[in-house]
Design a protein around this motif. Structure first.
Motif, PDB file in Angstrom:
ATOM      1  N   MET A   1       0.839  -1.192   0.000  1.00  0.00           N
ATOM      2  CA  MET A   1       0.000   0.000   0.000  1.00  0.00           C
ATOM      3  C   MET A   1       0.884   1.255   0.000  1.00  0.00           C
ATOM      4  O   MET A   1       1.925   1.287   0.657  1.00  0.00           O
ATOM      5  CB  MET A   1      -0.886   0.021   1.245  1.00  0.00           C
ATOM      6  N   PRO A   2       0.477   2.306  -0.730  1.00  0.00           N
ATOM      7  CA  PRO A   2       1.242   3.561  -0.695  1.00  0.00           C
ATOM      8  C   PRO A   2       1.283   4.135   0.715  1.00  0.00           C
ATOM      9  O   PRO A   2       0.381   3.923   1.532  1.00  0.00           O
ATOM     10  CB  PRO A   2       0.461   4.473  -1.655  1.00  0.00           C
ATOM     11  N   LEU A   3       2.335   4.874   0.975  1.00  0.00           N
ATOM     12  CA  LEU A   3       2.443   5.553   2.254  1.00  0.00           C
ATOM     13  C   LEU A   3       1.418   6.680   2.339  1.00  0.00           C
ATOM     14  O   LEU A   3       1.064   7.296   1.336  1.00  0.00           O
ATOM     15  CB  LEU A   3       3.848   6.125   2.422  1.00  0.00           C
ATOM     16  N   GLU A   4       0.952   6.945   3.549  1.00  0.00           N
ATOM     17  CA  GLU A   4       0.036   8.063   3.769  1.00  0.00           C
ATOM     18  C   GLU A   4       0.849   9.354   3.855  1.00  0.00           C
ATOM     19  O   GLU A   4       1.874   9.404   4.549  1.00  0.00           O
ATOM     20  CB  GLU A   4      -0.758   7.853   5.052  1.00  0.00           C
ATOM     21  N   LEU A   5       0.379  10.392   3.177  1.00  0.00           N
ATOM     22  CA  LEU A   5       1.087  11.668   3.103  1.00  0.00           C
ATOM     23  C   LEU A   5       0.260  12.750   3.778  1.00  0.00           C
ATOM     24  O   LEU A   5      -0.934  12.892   3.492  1.00  0.00           O
ATOM     25  CB  LEU A   5       1.339  12.033   1.637  1.00  0.00           C
ATOM     26  N   VAL A   6       0.917  13.526   4.648  1.00  0.00           N
ATOM     27  CA  VAL A   6       0.241  14.626   5.346  1.00  0.00           C
ATOM     28  C   VAL A   6       1.067  15.894   5.159  1.00  0.00           C
ATOM     29  O   VAL A   6       2.279  15.904   5.404  1.00  0.00           O
ATOM     30  CB  VAL A   6       0.082  14.331   6.854  1.00  0.00           C
ATOM     31  N   THR A   7       0.414  16.961   4.740  1.00  0.00           N
ATOM     32  CA  THR A   7       1.042  18.271   4.560  1.00  0.00           C
ATOM     33  C   THR A   7       0.866  19.085   5.833  1.00  0.00           C
ATOM     34  O   THR A   7      -0.253  19.216   6.338  1.00  0.00           O
ATOM     35  CB  THR A   7       0.399  19.010   3.371  1.00  0.00           C
ATOM     36  N   ILE A   8       1.962  19.662   6.344  1.00  0.00           N
ATOM     37  CA  ILE A   8       1.918  20.394   7.611  1.00  0.00           C
ATOM     38  C   ILE A   8       2.388  21.830   7.393  1.00  0.00           C
ATOM     39  O   ILE A   8       3.572  22.073   7.146  1.00  0.00           O
ATOM     40  CB  ILE A   8       2.801  19.723   8.670  1.00  0.00           C
ATOM     41  N   PRO A   9       1.492  22.818   7.490  1.00  0.00           N
ATOM     42  CA  PRO A   9       1.924  24.221   7.419  1.00  0.00           C
ATOM     43  C   PRO A   9       2.803  24.571   8.619  1.00  0.00           C
ATOM     44  O   PRO A   9       2.530  24.164   9.750  1.00  0.00           O
ATOM     45  CB  PRO A   9       0.606  25.002   7.453  1.00  0.00           C
ATOM     46  N   CYS A  10       3.872  25.323   8.366  1.00  0.00           N
ATOM     47  CA  CYS A  10       4.793  25.744   9.414  1.00  0.00           C
ATOM     48  C   CYS A  10       5.197  27.202   9.168  1.00  0.00           C
ATOM     49  O   CYS A  10       5.136  27.696   8.028  1.00  0.00           O
ATOM     50  CB  CYS A  10       6.053  24.889   9.421  1.00  0.00           C
ATOM     51  N   LEU A  11       5.633  27.869  10.246  1.00  0.00           N
ATOM     52  CA  LEU A  11       6.067  29.259  10.157  1.00  0.00           C
ATOM     53  C   LEU A  11       5.017  30.080   9.411  1.00  0.00           C
ATOM     54  O   LEU A  11       3.821  29.858   9.571  1.00  0.00           O
ATOM     55  CB  LEU A  11       7.451  29.340   9.513  1.00  0.00           C
ATOM     56  N   HIS A 118      21.579  20.825  -2.033  1.00  0.00           N
ATOM     57  CA  HIS A 118      20.158  20.472  -1.963  1.00  0.00           C
ATOM     58  C   HIS A 118      19.932  19.070  -2.523  1.00  0.00           C
ATOM     59  O   HIS A 118      20.490  18.697  -3.548  1.00  0.00           O
ATOM     60  CB  HIS A 118      19.353  21.489  -2.771  1.00  0.00           C
ATOM     61  N   VAL A 119      19.099  18.283  -1.841  1.00  0.00           N
ATOM     62  CA  VAL A 119      18.674  16.984  -2.361  1.00  0.00           C
ATOM     63  C   VAL A 119      17.154  16.919  -2.359  1.00  0.00           C
ATOM     64  O   VAL A 119      16.479  17.613  -1.592  1.00  0.00           O
ATOM     65  CB  VAL A 119      19.241  15.800  -1.542  1.00  0.00           C
ATOM     66  N   ALA A 120      16.625  16.092  -3.251  1.00  0.00           N
ATOM     67  CA  ALA A 120      15.211  15.746  -3.267  1.00  0.00           C
ATOM     68  C   ALA A 120      15.097  14.269  -2.923  1.00  0.00           C
ATOM     69  O   ALA A 120      16.062  13.502  -3.032  1.00  0.00           O
ATOM     70  CB  ALA A 120      14.597  16.042  -4.629  1.00  0.00           C
ATOM     71  N   TYR A 121      13.902  13.853  -2.510  1.00  0.00           N
ATOM     72  CA  TYR A 121      13.670  12.464  -2.129  1.00  0.00           C
ATOM     73  C   TYR A 121      12.496  11.913  -2.918  1.00  0.00           C
ATOM     74  O   TYR A 121      11.399  12.477  -2.890  1.00  0.00           O
ATOM     75  CB  TYR A 121      13.385  12.366  -0.627  1.00  0.00           C
ATOM     76  N   HIS A 122      12.736  10.807  -3.617  1.00  0.00           N
ATOM     77  CA  HIS A 122      11.720  10.186  -4.456  1.00  0.00           C
ATOM     78  C   HIS A 122      11.291   8.863  -3.829  1.00  0.00           C
ATOM     79  O   HIS A 122      12.130   7.999  -3.541  1.00  0.00           O
ATOM     80  CB  HIS A 122      12.282   9.940  -5.860  1.00  0.00           C
ATOM     81  N   LEU A 123       9.975   8.718  -3.628  1.00  0.00           N
ATOM     82  CA  LEU A 123       9.393   7.487  -3.105  1.00  0.00           C
ATOM     83  C   LEU A 123       8.578   6.865  -4.238  1.00  0.00           C
ATOM     84  O   LEU A 123       7.393   7.157  -4.407  1.00  0.00           O
ATOM     85  CB  LEU A 123       8.505   7.778  -1.896  1.00  0.00           C
ATOM     86  N   PRO A 124       9.204   6.027  -5.062  1.00  0.00           N
ATOM     87  CA  PRO A 124       8.550   5.609  -6.304  1.00  0.00           C
ATOM     88  C   PRO A 124       7.291   4.783  -6.113  1.00  0.00           C
ATOM     89  O   PRO A 124       6.339   4.914  -6.892  1.00  0.00           O
ATOM     90  CB  PRO A 124       9.648   4.812  -7.022  1.00  0.00           C
ATOM     91  N   THR A 125       7.254   3.933  -5.097  1.00  0.00           N
ATOM     92  CA  THR A 125       6.066   3.103  -4.904  1.00  0.00           C
ATOM     93  C   THR A 125       4.848   3.947  -4.584  1.00  0.00           C
ATOM     94  O   THR A 125       3.744   3.687  -5.074  1.00  0.00           O
ATOM     95  CB  THR A 125       6.309   2.070  -3.791  1.00  0.00           C
TER      96      THR A 125
END
Length: 256
Positions: A1-11, A118-125
Motif C-alpha cells: 500500500m502507498p504511504l500516507e502523506l500529510v502536509t503540515i503548514p509551518c512558520l 540540496h537533495v530531493a527524495y523520491h518514493l517511487p512506490t
C-alpha cells in the motif's frame, strides 16, 4: 500500500511533510521548519516518528530539528555534501542512495541550484517526490548558491519521473508564482484555470501543495523552456532552453 502523506503548514509560509507506513508503523518527516506543528500532528494521529529527512541547510527548513528530536527521537538523514551545515546526521546520503522506509524505498536525487547541497527524495512506490526549494509549485528556488545550469539540470532529472508523481514543495508561493507564470504564457488555458483554483484554495485557507508533476509540466515556466511560446515570450525564439531558463529566472527574481 502507498504511504500516507500529510502536509503540515509551518512558520508563515513553509511546509513540512509526514509520510506514514501503516504496516510497520514507521513515520518520516521531510524538513523541520518548526517542531510544534509536526509534534501536534504526530500526537493527533498516534504516529511514532522514525526518520527525519532534510533537503537543505536553510534555517527555515531545519531550525526545528533539535526541538523535534528532544520529544520524538528519530534517525536524521541528509546530504553528505552539506553535513557540515546541517543538524547532526545519523546517515549521510548522495545521488542514487536508497533509504528503506516501511515497505518501500526513499531514493536520493541531488538537485543543486537553490543551494549547492540540496537533495530531493523520491518514493517511487507511493509516487511521491519531496522537492522543497528545488522544483516548486509553478516555480523553482532562487539561485542563492548554485548556477542556472545546475538548477536547469536538476529540474530535468525530476521532470522525467512519471507524470502522476506527487510533488511536495516547501513554500506557499502559488499566488505570486501563478501571476508571474501568466506574464510568460498569458494564453495558457491550464495556467488560467490554475490561477482561479489557487485563488479559491487560498480564500478557503487551504494549501496549494502538493501538486503533481503533470500539472507542473503544463504550467510551470521553469519546466517549459523548450516550448516555443515561452521562448518567444522572453525574446529568445528558437533559443537554447538553458538560456531561456536563465532569462525566466532573472525575470522571476525581479517580479513582485
Amino acid at each position: 500500500m502507498p504511504l500516507e502523506l500529510v502536509t503540515i503548514p509551518c512558520l508563515s509560509d513553509n511546509y513540512a511533510y509526514l509520510v506514514h507506513d501503516d504496516k510497520s508503523g514507521e513515520t518520516a518527516v521531510f524538513d523541520v521548519p518548526e517542531a510544534g506543528p509536526i509534534l501536534e500532528t504526530l500526537e493527533a494521529r498516534g504516529w511514532r516518528l522514525s526518520h527525519v529527512f532534510l533537503t537543505h541547510h536553510h534555517p527555515d527548513h531545519v531550525q526545528g530539528t533539535a526541538d523535534l528530536l528532544a520529544k520524538a527521537p528519530a534517525r536524521v538523514i541528509g546530504a553528505a555534501a552539506d553535513a557540515h551545515r546541517l543538524p547532526s546526521l545519523d546517515q549521510q546520503v548522495g545521488q542514487g542512495d536508497v533509504v528503506p522506509l516501511g515497505g518501500e524505498s526513499v531514493e536520493v536525487i541531488e538537485v543543486p541550484g537553490h543551494t549547492t547541497g540540496h537533495v530531493a527524495y523520491h518514493l517511487p512506490t507511493s509516487a511521491i517526490l519531496v522537492t522543497m526549494d528545488s522544483l516548486m509549485h509553478l516555480g523553482c528556488g532562487r539561485l542563492f548558491e548554485g548556477t542556472a545550469a545546475q538548477m536547469f539540470d536538476s529540474l530535468g532529472r525530476m521532470a522525467v519521473l512519471p507524470p502522476e508523481t506527487i510533488v511536495c514543495s516547501g513554500h506557499e508561493y502559488a499566488e505570486t508564482n501563478v501571476r508571474f507564470a501568466l506574464t510568460i504564457e498569458p494564453e495558457n488555458s491550464r495556467l488560467i484555470s490554475r490561477r482561479d483554483e489557487i485563488a479559491a484554495a487560498r480564500a478557503a485557507g487551504r494549501a496549494t501543495v502538493p501538486t503533481t508533476l503533470a500539472l507542473e509540466l503544463d504550467t510551470n515556466p521553469f519546466l517549459r523552456c523548450h516550448i516555443p511560446a515561452v521562448q518567444a515570450s522572453v525574446g529568445l525564439a528558437d533559443g537554447d532552453p538553458l538560456a531561456v531558463f536563465a532569462e525566466v529566472r532573472k525575470r522571476r527574481d525581479s517580479f513582485s
